[in-house]
Scaffold this active site. Structure first.
Site, mmCIF file in Angstrom:
data_model
loop_
_atom_site.group_PDB
_atom_site.id
_atom_site.type_symbol
_atom_site.label_atom_id
_atom_site.label_comp_id
_atom_site.label_asym_id
_atom_site.label_seq_id
_atom_site.Cartn_x
_atom_site.Cartn_y
_atom_site.Cartn_z
ATOM 1 N N GLY A 1 2.078 32.038 55.383
ATOM 2 C CA GLY A 1 2.066 33.066 56.468
ATOM 3 C C GLY A 1 0.557 32.811 57.205
ATOM 4 O O GLY A 1 -0.226 33.485 57.579
ATOM 5 N N GLU B 1 -6.780 18.325 63.098
ATOM 6 C CA GLU B 1 -6.021 17.928 61.857
ATOM 7 C C GLU B 1 -5.309 19.269 61.343
ATOM 8 O O GLU B 1 -4.358 18.916 60.776
ATOM 9 C CB GLU B 1 -7.204 17.447 60.875
ATOM 10 N N GLY C 1 -2.424 41.673 70.988
ATOM 11 C CA GLY C 1 -3.513 41.713 69.773
ATOM 12 C C GLY C 1 -2.428 41.506 68.871
ATOM 13 O O GLY C 1 -1.321 40.941 68.898
ATOM 14 N N ASN D 1 1.831 41.115 73.267
ATOM 15 C CA ASN D 1 1.581 42.499 73.017
ATOM 16 C C ASN D 1 0.280 43.086 72.714
ATOM 17 O O ASN D 1 0.073 43.918 71.962
ATOM 18 C CB ASN D 1 2.667 42.808 71.926
ATOM 19 N N ASP E 1 -13.195 7.191 62.088
ATOM 20 C CA ASP E 1 -13.662 5.842 62.064
ATOM 21 C C ASP E 1 -13.219 5.290 60.511
ATOM 22 O O ASP E 1 -13.174 4.144 60.510
ATOM 23 C CB ASP E 1 -15.360 5.690 61.977
ATOM 24 N N ASP F 1 0.671 36.553 71.159
ATOM 25 C CA ASP F 1 -0.500 36.346 71.969
ATOM 26 C C ASP F 1 -1.518 35.999 70.907
ATOM 27 O O ASP F 1 -2.355 35.156 71.104
ATOM 28 C CB ASP F 1 -0.683 37.153 72.927
ATOM 29 N N HIS G 1 -21.905 9.278 56.583
ATOM 30 C CA HIS G 1 -21.618 10.555 57.124
ATOM 31 C C HIS G 1 -20.318 11.024 56.652
ATOM 32 O O HIS G 1 -19.400 10.131 56.164
ATOM 33 C CB HIS G 1 -21.434 10.359 58.733
ATOM 34 N N HIS G 2 -20.085 12.214 56.895
ATOM 35 C CA HIS G 2 -18.622 12.902 55.983
ATOM 36 C C HIS G 2 -18.875 13.154 54.721
ATOM 37 O O HIS G 2 -17.961 13.558 54.081
ATOM 38 C CB HIS G 2 -17.528 12.234 56.579
#
Length: 591
Positions: free
Chosen positions: A419, A60, A479, A477, A37, A450, A123-124
């Site tokens: 990373g 985001e 994991g 693979n 908003d 994955d 709010h926020h």
């Protein structure tokens, strides 16, 4: 230098209109984010502005990753979030851009000036009336910040955008809801000045003399190129230098692809002790190393195993030149490099060994299972093509890509220093949109595992919605293999839930007309796909699921992970890892 995409203007205009006019002049055609908003007035301006498109993302953080990927291809990216919850969600992505020196403009829509002056419990907020808290958080991960007002908007927009472009790092622009539509006299006819100040003559002269002197007295000179050569826009200058001198050049992992790897003077990727033997030998036996734009992080140096002495290294940086142990501060390589080149005579370079080519183990050829060693050889020889944009996820993908040679003109995107797991999916979205800005079509190839994919998979819906067509090599693979190599080979925390990945595109709204999914479990299946089913320019999103074993990892990953772990644990890790993998093989477990 950036160029205008629109006719220049000089008139009264809304503050947000002026901001996006400037961004268009910097080549920005897409803006990423999510509505809230407090930023909807800003997004209204974007949607009404000709020549720039709003790209709504699923969250985001992903939008920040997309802006980062976009900037790596397009020279600048833009993210728009709402106050508080939005900007905090994006903070991880912006920190990554700061760490890796990527120019991203983060625009935050905030509550109106009236509410802020009252300290209203909106709010926020944190409920304490302090509207500067989030702004202060961003001071450590952006190089310039501003809160726009009716009076300062034009000057502050110009100042912050210049900082972003010249310093190649994120900036933060806060726009209160009542300010974005206010009009100000703004002049878009005057382009922003991105001129880098000249070096102090006496200091630069002394530095150049020392550099040229040591080059002339050295018999074996090599050039080591790292990421800051690209970040600070000296690729042309360094290419002129190596082509005039004939010196062979090597790159770090973060510098991969900065200069085309089919160049006759390219020697390979130097990763310290993890380097291929001939690369390690060529770099470490050199009499003199010209290091350009170095970033000596753990994964960029093979786990801090660079074996090059400062006593034979000249470092060229954005704000200093270091000749062995003497530092010449305030000397930019952008201005100094052409002068160094001009002082040198053209000369033939020394012979260097041919770039490394993967040797496929005999067992790999006989075994129908797809292994890391075999897969990356196939990627190098049969998948990648000239001018591709390659996005690699931190994990097996990044380290597998380190060991292969790219065709001419391939651009590489990977978050090797920061990373953040899942970065590559958002970056693929951004890179794919940036690729549409080129006259010639460029294919985007994403390599992701994955585990990482599960963090940001929802952004596939945005890729589908905007009719983008990347080729996605999805390594299943079972994991987090990179974490297994570091610690906890069989710990549950390195396992993941097995989704029905072959239904990914269907679930996120892709029809058979725009999407295609292929699952490859054997070498024969992969070879058939590579030889006949991979188009030059895809007409669909292509999702290629490649099945691999969870204990298999690229050579560079095993070596780097072990070197890094040993630094932390103060004990030898590599023999233990090999023993563990051997035990699993003898026991009949897949490897």
């Amino acid at each position: 230098m950036p160029h205008p995409d629109t006719q220049p203007q000089s008139s009264n205009m809304g503050i947000a209109t002026y901001l996006f006019g400037r961004l268009k002049q910097l080549g920005v055609k897409h803006v990423f984010g999510q509505p809230g908003d407090f930023n909807m007035g800003i997004i209204d301006v974007i949607e009404d502005e000709e020549g720039i498109e709003w790209i709504g993302c699923c969250n985001e953080m992903n939008a920040g990753y997309a802006a980062d990927g976009y900037a790596r291809v397009n020279k600048m990216g833009v993210l728009v979030t709402t106050f508080g919850v939005g900007e905090l969600s994006a903070m991880n992505a912006i920190a990554g851009s700061f760490s890796e020196m990527i120019p991203v403009v983060h625009i935050v829509g905030t509550p109106s000036t009236e509410f802020q002056s009252q300290g209203a419990m909106l709010h926020h907020t944190l409920g304490n009336g302090d509207y500067k808290t989030y702004y202060k958080m961003y001071e450590n991960i952006t190089v310039a910040q501003t809160v726009l007002t009716h009076h300062n908007a034009k000057d502050e927009i110009d100042r912050v955008l210049k900082e972003c472009y010249i310093r190649s790092r994120p900036v933060y622009i806060s726009i209160p809801a009542d300010i974005c539509v206010k009009e100000t006299f703004a002049d878009l006819t005057q382009p922003l000045d991105f001129t880098i100040p000249e070096n102090v003559h006496e200091v630069e002269y002394a530095a150049i003399n020392k550099v040229v002197h040591h080059i002339h007295r050295s018999a074996n000179v090599i050039v080591l190129i790292d990421a800051c050569a690209s970040r600070h826009n000296v690729v042309k200058e360094i290419l002129d230098f190596i082509e005039k001198t004939g010196f062979p050049f090597f790159t770090s992992p973060m510098g991969k692809g900065i200069i085309s790897e089919d160049h006759p003077l390219f020697g390979g990727i130097y990763i310290g002790s993890v380097s291929e033997p001939h690369v390690k030998n060529e770099v470490e036996k050199a009499d003199l190393i010209i290091s350009v734009g170095a970033i000596r992080s753990d994964f960029n140096t093979g786990g801090f195993t660079y074996h090059v002495s400062p006593a034979k290294t000249i470092e060229l940086s954005n704000n200093y030149i270091k000749v062995f142990f003497a530092t010449y501060g305030g000397v930019s390589m952008k201005h100094a490099l052409p002068k160094i080149t001009a002082c040198l005579e053209s000369m033939p370079g020394p012979q260097i060994s041919p770039p490394y080519q993967h040797k496929i183990l005999e067992d790999d050829v006989k075994d129908e299972r797809i292994t890391q060693n075999w897969f990356w050889h196939e990627v190098s020889s049969k998948i990648l093509r000239k001018n591709d944009i390659v996005v690699g996820e931190m994990g097996t993908s990044i380290f597998g890509l380190m060991d292969i040679k790219f065709p001419s003109g391939v651009a590489f995107i990977g978050q090797i220093l920061y990373g953040s797991i899942g970065y590559s999916v958002g970056a693929c979205l951004g890179a794919s949109l940036a690729a549409t800005n080129f006259k010639e079509k460029r294919r985007v190839c994403l390599f992701v595992g994955d585990g990482s994919f599960q963090v940001t998979a929802q952004e596939m819906s945005t890729i589908i919605r905007h009719d983008l067509k990347p080729v996605i090599f999805f390594i299943n693979n079972n994991g987090f293999t990179i974490e297994r190599m570091l610690h906890g080979m069989d710990r549950k925390y390195n396992d993941i839930s097995q989704w029905k990945f072959d239904k990914t595109l269907e679930y996120f709204g892709g029809s058979d007309k725009v999407c295609r999914t292929i699952k490859l479990s054997t070498k024969s299946e992969f070879e058939s796909f590579a030889s006949s089913q991979l188009p030059e320019i895809p007409s669909q999103i292509l999702f290629v699921e490649v099945m691999m074993d969870k204990y298999d990892a690229p050579r560079a990953l095993v070596g780097t992970a072990c070197n890094t772990a040993e630094k932390h644990m103060k004990e030898k890790v590599l023999p233990k890892l090999h023993e563990e993998l051997h035990r699993k093989t003898v026991a009949g477990e897949k490897y």
